[in-house]
Design an enzyme around this catalytic site. Structure first.
Site, PDB file in Angstrom:
ATOM      1  N   CYS A 121     -32.154  33.973  14.079  1.00 22.49           N
ATOM      2  CA  CYS A 121     -33.680  34.097  13.488  1.00 22.49           C
ATOM      3  C   CYS A 121     -34.074  35.306  14.311  1.00 22.49           C
ATOM      4  O   CYS A 121     -35.215  35.849  14.202  1.00 22.49           O
ATOM      5  CB  CYS A 121     -34.104  32.857  13.591  1.00 22.49           C
ATOM      6  SG  CYS A 121     -33.972  31.960  15.233  1.00 22.49           S
ATOM      7  N   LYS A 198     -30.315  19.024  14.777  1.00 18.93           N
ATOM      8  CA  LYS A 198     -31.298  19.733  15.127  1.00 18.93           C
ATOM      9  C   LYS A 198     -32.346  19.881  13.814  1.00 18.93           C
ATOM     10  O   LYS A 198     -32.300  19.954  12.737  1.00 18.93           O
ATOM     11  CB  LYS A 198     -31.121  21.441  15.244  1.00 18.93           C
ATOM     12  CG  LYS A 198     -32.289  22.294  15.415  1.00 18.93           C
ATOM     13  CD  LYS A 198     -31.843  23.763  15.616  1.00 18.93           C
ATOM     14  CE  LYS A 198     -33.033  24.816  15.831  1.00 18.93           C
ATOM     15  NZ  LYS A 198     -32.585  26.061  16.038  1.00 18.93           N
ATOM     16  N   LYS A 251     -32.100  17.976  19.335  1.00 18.38           N
ATOM     17  CA  LYS A 251     -33.320  18.785  19.538  1.00 18.38           C
ATOM     18  C   LYS A 251     -34.246  18.598  18.389  1.00 18.38           C
ATOM     19  O   LYS A 251     -33.820  18.600  17.114  1.00 18.38           O
ATOM     20  CB  LYS A 251     -32.834  20.128  19.389  1.00 18.38           C
ATOM     21  CG  LYS A 251     -33.748  21.391  19.687  1.00 18.38           C
ATOM     22  CD  LYS A 251     -33.299  22.872  19.212  1.00 18.38           C
ATOM     23  CE  LYS A 251     -34.332  23.924  19.383  1.00 18.38           C
ATOM     24  NZ  LYS A 251     -33.948  25.040  18.893  1.00 18.38           N
ATOM     25  N   SER A 278     -39.819  24.094  23.401  1.00 16.46           N
ATOM     26  CA  SER A 278     -41.110  24.777  23.861  1.00 16.46           C
ATOM     27  C   SER A 278     -42.498  24.196  23.625  1.00 16.46           C
ATOM     28  O   SER A 278     -43.377  23.880  24.658  1.00 16.46           O
ATOM     29  CB  SER A 278     -41.293  26.017  22.966  1.00 16.46           C
ATOM     30  OG  SER A 278     -41.161  25.719  21.680  1.00 16.46           O
ATOM     31  N   TYR A 317     -37.524  24.010  30.003  1.00 15.78           N
ATOM     32  CA  TYR A 317     -38.612  25.097  30.798  1.00 15.78           C
ATOM     33  C   TYR A 317     -39.150  24.775  32.106  1.00 15.78           C
ATOM     34  O   TYR A 317     -39.410  25.599  32.668  1.00 15.78           O
ATOM     35  CB  TYR A 317     -39.241  25.676  29.690  1.00 15.78           C
ATOM     36  CG  TYR A 317     -38.837  26.134  28.418  1.00 15.78           C
ATOM     37  CD1 TYR A 317     -38.231  27.359  28.485  1.00 15.78           C
ATOM     38  CD2 TYR A 317     -38.934  25.104  27.144  1.00 15.78           C
ATOM     39  CE1 TYR A 317     -37.860  27.678  27.004  1.00 15.78           C
ATOM     40  CE2 TYR A 317     -38.308  25.608  25.992  1.00 15.78           C
ATOM     41  CZ  TYR A 317     -37.847  27.078  26.095  1.00 15.78           C
ATOM     42  OH  TYR A 317     -37.334  27.127  24.742  1.00 15.78           O
TER      43      TYR A 317
HETATM   44  C1  PBG Z   1     -33.059  29.261  17.085  1.00 15.54           C
HETATM   45  C2  PBG Z   1     -33.847  28.511  18.177  1.00 15.54           C
HETATM   46  C3  PBG Z   1     -34.717  27.858  18.001  1.00 15.54           C
HETATM   47  C4  PBG Z   1     -34.960  27.010  19.254  1.00 15.54           C
HETATM   48  C5  PBG Z   1     -33.773  27.337  19.977  1.00 15.54           C
HETATM   49  N1  PBG Z   1     -33.103  28.145  19.169  1.00 15.54           N
HETATM   50  C6  PBG Z   1     -36.215  28.046  17.353  1.00 15.54           C
HETATM   51  C7  PBG Z   1     -35.898  27.653  15.662  1.00 15.54           C
HETATM   52  O1  PBG Z   1     -34.920  27.154  15.380  1.00 15.54           O
HETATM   53  O2  PBG Z   1     -36.894  27.866  15.046  1.00 15.54           O
HETATM   54  C8  PBG Z   1     -36.354  26.659  19.724  1.00 15.54           C
HETATM   55  C9  PBG Z   1     -36.361  26.187  21.217  1.00 15.54           C
HETATM   56  C10 PBG Z   1     -37.687  25.700  21.699  1.00 15.54           C
HETATM   57  O3  PBG Z   1     -38.647  25.513  20.869  1.00 15.54           O
HETATM   58  O4  PBG Z   1     -37.681  25.707  22.851  1.00 15.54           O
HETATM   59  N2  PBG Z   1     -32.592  29.169  16.093  1.00 15.54           N
END
Ligand code: PBG
Length: 328
Positions: A121, A198, A251, A278, A317
């Site tokens: 991405c 995820k 996640k 995040s 973080y």
């Molecule tokens: C990429 C990825 C993402 C995150 C980690 N790897 C973003 C998504 O899937 O949109 C998110 C990590 C975070 O929000 O701290 N695929």
């Protein structure tokens, strides 16, 4: 029964509280995500993630020394490439941003474990986690075509010196393809941490600013999981274990403590990570900045609860802050 049993007796003396504490949060359990970009002398603040930055590669040696001396065992790298295209070809470029960052860190520290996020991405101009195709009249990520490209990306990370790869794209058959690809390329010793469960989560919002990876159109619901589903997460992790995942991840973390617990109970012997993402970080930061809650207390409480739920390690973080707080 009361009055014989008085549980408050175990809470009165601080040393007794220490002795009976069931869950211990350790710096050694933490993995710090880092955002790396091109340029030099860059330490660009990420507005939606106070205290986090996009770092240029030349800044990494100093940063990594601090991370290492704080006792944090691992970092996971996210790259922001200079150019994007439909395939995300920057992801497997020998001199791509992640590959250069891995080399810079490996040249500096032999103790730190260097993990890489394997996904597309950040590298595709459309912002999706793989190549697009038309499917039943709709644009969607082409699963099997993306697998081949993920293998190229992972092998290229391993060639640059990555110690562990962490695929996050939620493609079917991803772990099997990567395991075979790494083995065939001469990297049978590189472990895979699968972002196994995820979810398509709103909590990734700040990350997409940080990594400049928001989808230009649509969303990720055709590959990431529906937040309403729990049993399906167990099917995802079962498949990843069968395909050869060495470690699993759930996640986000905080809204998915039940999933962490169920995955741990299902596969007690498989090391389990949770990603304190995040948005979870940004919420704590924002409320703390407004003076509405105590950042240290709340961050430690959240991370402890993630461990209590069953996570063996946490991507967060807050890792450098936690190292400081626990040392005090
Ligand atoms: C990429 C990825 C993402 C995150 C980690 N790897 C973003 C998504 O899937 O949109 C998110 C990590 C975070 O929000 O701290 N695929």
């Amino acid at each position: 029964m009361f009055p014989t049993t008085r549980l408050r007796r175990l809470r009165m003396h601080p040393r007794v509280r220490d002795l009976v504490r069931e869950t211990q949060l350790d710096v050694e359990d933490l993995i710090l995500p880092l955002f790396v970009r091109h340029g030099s002398g860059e330490q660009r603040p990420i507005a939606s993630m106070p205290g986090q930055f996009q770092w240029s590669v030349d800044q990494l040696p100093g940063l990594v020394r601090d991370i290492d001396s704080a006792g944090i065992p691992a970092v996971i790298l996210f790259g922001i490439p200079e150019q994007k295209d439909a395939q995300g070809s920057g992801a497997w470029c020998a001199h791509g941003i992640v590959q250069e960052a891995v080399r810079a860190i490996q040249a500096e520290s032999s103790r730190l474990l260097v993990m890489t996020d394997v996904c597309f991405c950040e590298f595709t101009d459309h912002g999706h986690c793989g190549v697009l195709t038309h499917h039943a009249g709709r644009m969607d990520v082409d699963n099997d075509a993306t697998l081949d490209l993920l293998v190229k990306e992972a092998v290229s990370h391993a060639q640059a010196g990555a110690d562990l790869i962490a695929p996050s794209g939620m493609m079917d058959g991803m772990i099997q393809a990567l395991r075979r690809g790494l083995d065939d390329a001469g990297f049978p010793h590189i472990p895979i941490m699968s972002y196994a469960a995820k979810y398509a989560s709103g909590f990734y919002g700040p990350f997409r600013d940080a990594a400049e990876s928001a989808p230009q159109q649509g969303d990720r619901k055709s590959y990431q999981m529906d937040p309403a589903n729990g049993a399906e997460a167990l099917r995802e992790v079962d498949l990843d274990v069968a395909e050869g995942a060495d470690m699993l991840m759930v996640k986000p973390a905080l809204s998915y403590l039940d999933i962490i617990r169920r995955v741990k109970e299902r596969h007690p012997g498989v090391p389990l990570a949770a990603y304190n993402v995040s948005g979870e970080y940004a919420m704590v930061k924002a409320a703390a900045q407004a003076g509405w809650l105590d950042e240290q207390r709340v961050a430690l409480e959240i991370l402890t609860s993630v461990k209590r739920a069953g996570a063996d390690m946490i991507l967060t973080y807050h890792a450098l802050d936690v190292a400081r707080w626990l040392a005090d």
